[in-house]
Design a protein around this motif. Structure first.
Motif, PDB file in Angstrom:
ATOM      1  N   ALA A 440       0.853  -1.196   0.000  1.00  0.00           N
ATOM      2  CA  ALA A 440       0.000   0.000   0.000  1.00  0.00           C
ATOM      3  C   ALA A 440       0.885   1.241   0.000  1.00  0.00           C
ATOM      4  CB  ALA A 440      -0.908  -0.008   1.221  1.00  0.00           C
ATOM      5  N   MET A 441       0.345   2.325  -0.552  1.00  0.00           N
ATOM      6  CA  MET A 441       1.144   3.539  -0.679  1.00  0.00           C
ATOM      7  C   MET A 441       0.246   4.772  -0.614  1.00  0.00           C
ATOM      8  SD  MET A 441       3.663   4.514  -3.856  1.00  0.00           S
ATOM      9  CE  MET A 441       4.481   6.094  -3.985  1.00  0.00           C
ATOM     10  N   VAL A 442       0.716   5.830   0.036  1.00  0.00           N
ATOM     11  CA  VAL A 442       0.015   7.115   0.114  1.00  0.00           C
ATOM     12  C   VAL A 442       1.011   8.219  -0.208  1.00  0.00           C
ATOM     13  CG1 VAL A 442      -1.107   8.772   1.634  1.00  0.00           C
ATOM     14  CG2 VAL A 442      -1.689   6.365   1.802  1.00  0.00           C
ATOM     15  N   VAL A 443       0.629   9.132  -1.093  1.00  0.00           N
ATOM     16  CA  VAL A 443       1.437  10.304  -1.407  1.00  0.00           C
ATOM     17  C   VAL A 443       0.643  11.540  -0.999  1.00  0.00           C
ATOM     18  CG1 VAL A 443       2.599  11.635  -3.196  1.00  0.00           C
ATOM     19  CG2 VAL A 443       2.569   9.137  -3.330  1.00  0.00           C
ATOM     20  N   SER A 444       1.247  12.383  -0.163  1.00  0.00           N
ATOM     21  CA  SER A 444       0.558  13.576   0.347  1.00  0.00           C
ATOM     22  C   SER A 444       1.392  14.815   0.040  1.00  0.00           C
ATOM     23  CB  SER A 444       0.331  13.454   1.853  1.00  0.00           C
ATOM     24  OG  SER A 444      -0.378  12.276   2.167  1.00  0.00           O
ATOM     25  N   PRO A 445       1.113  15.493  -1.094  1.00  0.00           N
ATOM     26  CA  PRO A 445       1.835  16.732  -1.397  1.00  0.00           C
ATOM     27  C   PRO A 445       1.190  17.929  -0.697  1.00  0.00           C
ATOM     28  CG  PRO A 445       0.425  16.123  -3.234  1.00  0.00           C
ATOM     29  CD  PRO A 445       0.235  15.058  -2.193  1.00  0.00           C
ATOM     30  N   SER A 446       2.013  18.899  -0.326  1.00  0.00           N
ATOM     31  CA  SER A 446       1.478  20.124   0.265  1.00  0.00           C
ATOM     32  C   SER A 446       0.921  21.013  -0.846  1.00  0.00           C
ATOM     33  CB  SER A 446       2.568  20.874   1.034  1.00  0.00           C
ATOM     34  OG  SER A 446       3.596  21.290   0.152  1.00  0.00           O
ATOM     35  N   GLN A 447       0.123  21.998  -0.481  1.00  0.00           N
ATOM     36  CA  GLN A 447      -0.450  22.896  -1.475  1.00  0.00           C
ATOM     37  C   GLN A 447       0.637  23.812  -2.058  1.00  0.00           C
ATOM     38  OE1 GLN A 447      -3.600  22.885  -2.758  1.00  0.00           O
ATOM     39  NE2 GLN A 447      -3.730  20.978  -1.574  1.00  0.00           N
ATOM     40  N   PRO A 448       0.607  24.036  -3.367  1.00  0.00           N
ATOM     41  CA  PRO A 448       1.616  24.915  -3.989  1.00  0.00           C
ATOM     42  C   PRO A 448       1.564  26.327  -3.410  1.00  0.00           C
ATOM     43  CG  PRO A 448       0.418  23.665  -5.655  1.00  0.00           C
ATOM     44  CD  PRO A 448      -0.306  23.448  -4.365  1.00  0.00           C
ATOM     45  N   LYS A 449       2.700  26.990  -3.349  1.00  0.00           N
ATOM     46  CA  LYS A 449       2.769  28.335  -2.782  1.00  0.00           C
ATOM     47  C   LYS A 449       2.154  29.393  -3.684  1.00  0.00           C
ATOM     48  CE  LYS A 449       6.621  27.851   0.428  1.00  0.00           C
ATOM     49  NZ  LYS A 449       7.917  28.396   0.869  1.00  0.00           N
ATOM     50  N   ASP A 450       2.015  29.083  -4.989  1.00  0.00           N
ATOM     51  CA  ASP A 450       1.472  30.080  -5.903  1.00  0.00           C
ATOM     52  C   ASP A 450      -0.053  30.141  -5.882  1.00  0.00           C
ATOM     53  OD1 ASP A 450       0.738  27.767  -7.182  1.00  0.00           O
ATOM     54  OD2 ASP A 450       1.976  28.082  -8.962  1.00  0.00           O
ATOM     55  N   GLY A 451      -0.697  29.391  -4.984  1.00  0.00           N
ATOM     56  CA  GLY A 451      -2.144  29.411  -4.859  1.00  0.00           C
ATOM     57  C   GLY A 451      -2.868  28.451  -5.765  1.00  0.00           C
ATOM     58  N   SER A 452      -2.142  27.754  -6.644  1.00  0.00           N
ATOM     59  CA  SER A 452      -2.786  26.748  -7.493  1.00  0.00           C
ATOM     60  C   SER A 452      -3.074  25.500  -6.675  1.00  0.00           C
ATOM     61  CB  SER A 452      -1.878  26.418  -8.678  1.00  0.00           C
ATOM     62  OG  SER A 452      -0.644  25.878  -8.216  1.00  0.00           O
TER      63      SER A 452
END
Length: 524
Positions: A440-452
């Protein structure tokens, strides 16, 4: 003076080498049904776990609990005929999250505990939890140091006791007084052997039988190879205290039995061909006892009983050379039997220490050649120095043996917790245990700084090494769980080896972030 320096040297080596070591259990979970983090449509009729080596057939446990922590069945788990798989029949259950927990003891006497979750008719929400496989025997640093020190001392005095029992009948004592002095020193060595034998059993039992019921403890002691080795070793130590050194035939039988029984408490009994590995371990121990016992006698008696020592040295030199050659051959064959392939020795503390031990044995062979040359030329000053070096090397080798006896020779596959920053974006990747098969695998990216926002997350596994290229890359089927999490329970590693894991994040502004991680998956 030298008599006092030898134990001081041993203490110094212990203090030098023994920073906290993490010892490991020796049975590795190969297959779980259902798999960790799996999402099932309905409860299976049976849950089962398969390990890489034989388990103790008397002390094991397997339970499944619902989301309230209640055990779903009171049935007892059973073990397969080859003692590698434990299974439990379970009744049909409603939708929910279930926890599978297990507790076993490997055939070489090491406890293994673990827990993981799976679901029936539901999605497993949230990130993949860090899994504790239980492959951390005695994780407390104080326990690890205590176990290692006791084992080093136990093996040192075991080898010296047996060696001195055997050599007693071949040393050409020139006076009765010399023979009595030898007996007195041997008595001191033997008492130390008895003390550290008891301590070794007590320290091991603290870990192996921790949390076991009275009936389980009794069953383990009287039915398992490890438990029987404890009982028989104590019995042999007791009768040996009163009877050794009185009759040649008894001494030879006693020495053989003591070493044979000691092989039942270690890696040798956990292989697929235990009789073969036990035989190799026995030969390895008896040759080590002859060499260690003889070399310590030569050094301790060189100054005050030189005539006896010089008469004994030609005979010892020949037998020591033969013993060391047997030590090397049996060591190689034994290692090939307990590791899946020889390359894994470079990935464990056990393997690295084994290579150091091999190097030390090679140096001993060189010292042995110098001793024979000095003996031939009657260079007694050089002989004393060479014997001192030989005993020092012996102490180092026994030190390593005492440590690696309770280290895991097999490298462990582990879960991945990987956090990386790229251009202000943090990408956290978690997996269940990375091993051949599903994970099993989970990828959790943070929100981009440019507001996208995140538009897409993909992951790829690419084998590394000669002849392996991008055409063999495997796409990992990540599904969006929420705005900050992409997961799958269906990722597949088709075979063990070295892999490149790449994670690609694309934003709504079409900015692309790609990170790479080298992972090593071991074949058990």
């Amino acid at each position: 003076m030298m008599n006092k320096k030898v134990p001081l040297l041993l203490c110094f080596l212990l203090l030098l080498v023994f920073h906290p070591l993490k010892t490991s259990a020796h049975a590795v979970l190969l297959k779980a049904t259902p798999e960790e983090q799996s999402e099932l449509k309905e409860m299976p009729d049976e849950v089962s776990l398969t390990f890489n080596e034989r388990l103790d057939g008397e002390v094991f446990d397997l339970k499944v609990r619902d989301d309230k922590g209640e055990v779903i069945t009171k049935k007892k788990a059973v073990i397969s005929e080859d003692h590698k798989t434990i299974s439990l029949d379970v009744p049909d259950q409603p939708k929910g999250i279930y926890t599978l927990s297990y507790s076993i003891i490997s055939a070489d006497g090491h406890p293994v505990k673990g827990t993981y979750i799976f679901s029936v008719g539901e999605k497993i929400a949230g990130p993949v939890p860090d899994r504790n496989d239980g492959f951390q025997q005695g994780s407390d640093a104080i326990y690890n140091v205590l176990l290692s020190i006791v084992q080093v001392c136990y093996y040192l005095f075991l080898l010296l006791s047996v060696g001195w029992v055997l050599w007693k009948w071949f040393i050409p004592f020139q006076t009765k007084e010399n023979e009595e002095i030898y007996g007195q020193k041997h008595k001191g060595i033997y008492l130390n052997y008895m003390v550290f034998l008891v301590l070794s059993i007590v320290v091991q039992a603290m870990n192996v039988l921790n949390g076991s019921s009275a009936s389980q403890i009794g069953t383990f002691i009287f039915s398992s190879a490890t438990g029987l080795s404890w009982i028989i070793s104590l019995f042999l130590a007791l009768i040996g205290y009163f009877l050794v050194s009185k009759h040649k035939g008894f001494d030879f039988v006693w020495a053989g039995l003591v070493l044979l029984v000691s092989t039942l408490n270690g890696h040798a009994v956990a292989t697929n061909i235990p009789y073969y590995t036990v035989m190799l371990d026995f030969i390895h121990l008896i040759t080590a006892a002859l060499w260690a016992g003889g070399i310590v006698y030569l050094l301790l008696f060189f100054k005050k009983h030189r005539e006896d020592v010089l008469l004994f040295m030609p005979k010892f030199s020949k037998i020591a050379l033969f013993s060391l050659l047997l030590l090397i051959i049996t060591g190689i064959l034994y290692t090939l039997m307990i590791v899946p392939n020889i390359s894994v020795i470079f990935h464990t503390t056990w393997g690295i220490l084994l290579l150091v031990k091999v190097g030390l044995v090679c140096i001993v062979l060189i010292i042995g050649a110098l001793v024979r040359n000095a003996l031939k030329k009657n260079e007694q000053t050089n002989l004393k120095k060479l014997l001192t070096v030989d005993v020092t090397l012996m102490a180092l080798i026994v030190l390593i043996v005492g440590i690696i006896t309770h280290l895991n020779p097999i490298p462990q596959n582990k879960p991945l917790l990987w956090k990386e920053e790229q251009q202000g974006m943090y990408i956290v990747t978690k997996t269940s245990t990375l091993q051949q098969g599903n994970f099993a695998m989970v990828v959790s990216p943070s929100q981009p700084k440019d507001g996208s926002s995140i538009q897409m997350v993909t992951a790829t596994l690419t084998p590394k090494g000669k002849g392996k290229g991008k055409e063999e890359s495997i796409e990992i089927p990540l599904e969006k769980e929420n705005s900050s999490s992409y997961k799958t329970s269906k990722a597949v590693l088709p075979y063990a080896g070295e892999w490149d894991l790449s994670v690609r994040v694309v934003t709504t502004e079409l900015d692309e972030f790609i990170i790479h991680k080298n992972i090593q998956v071991f074949d058990h």
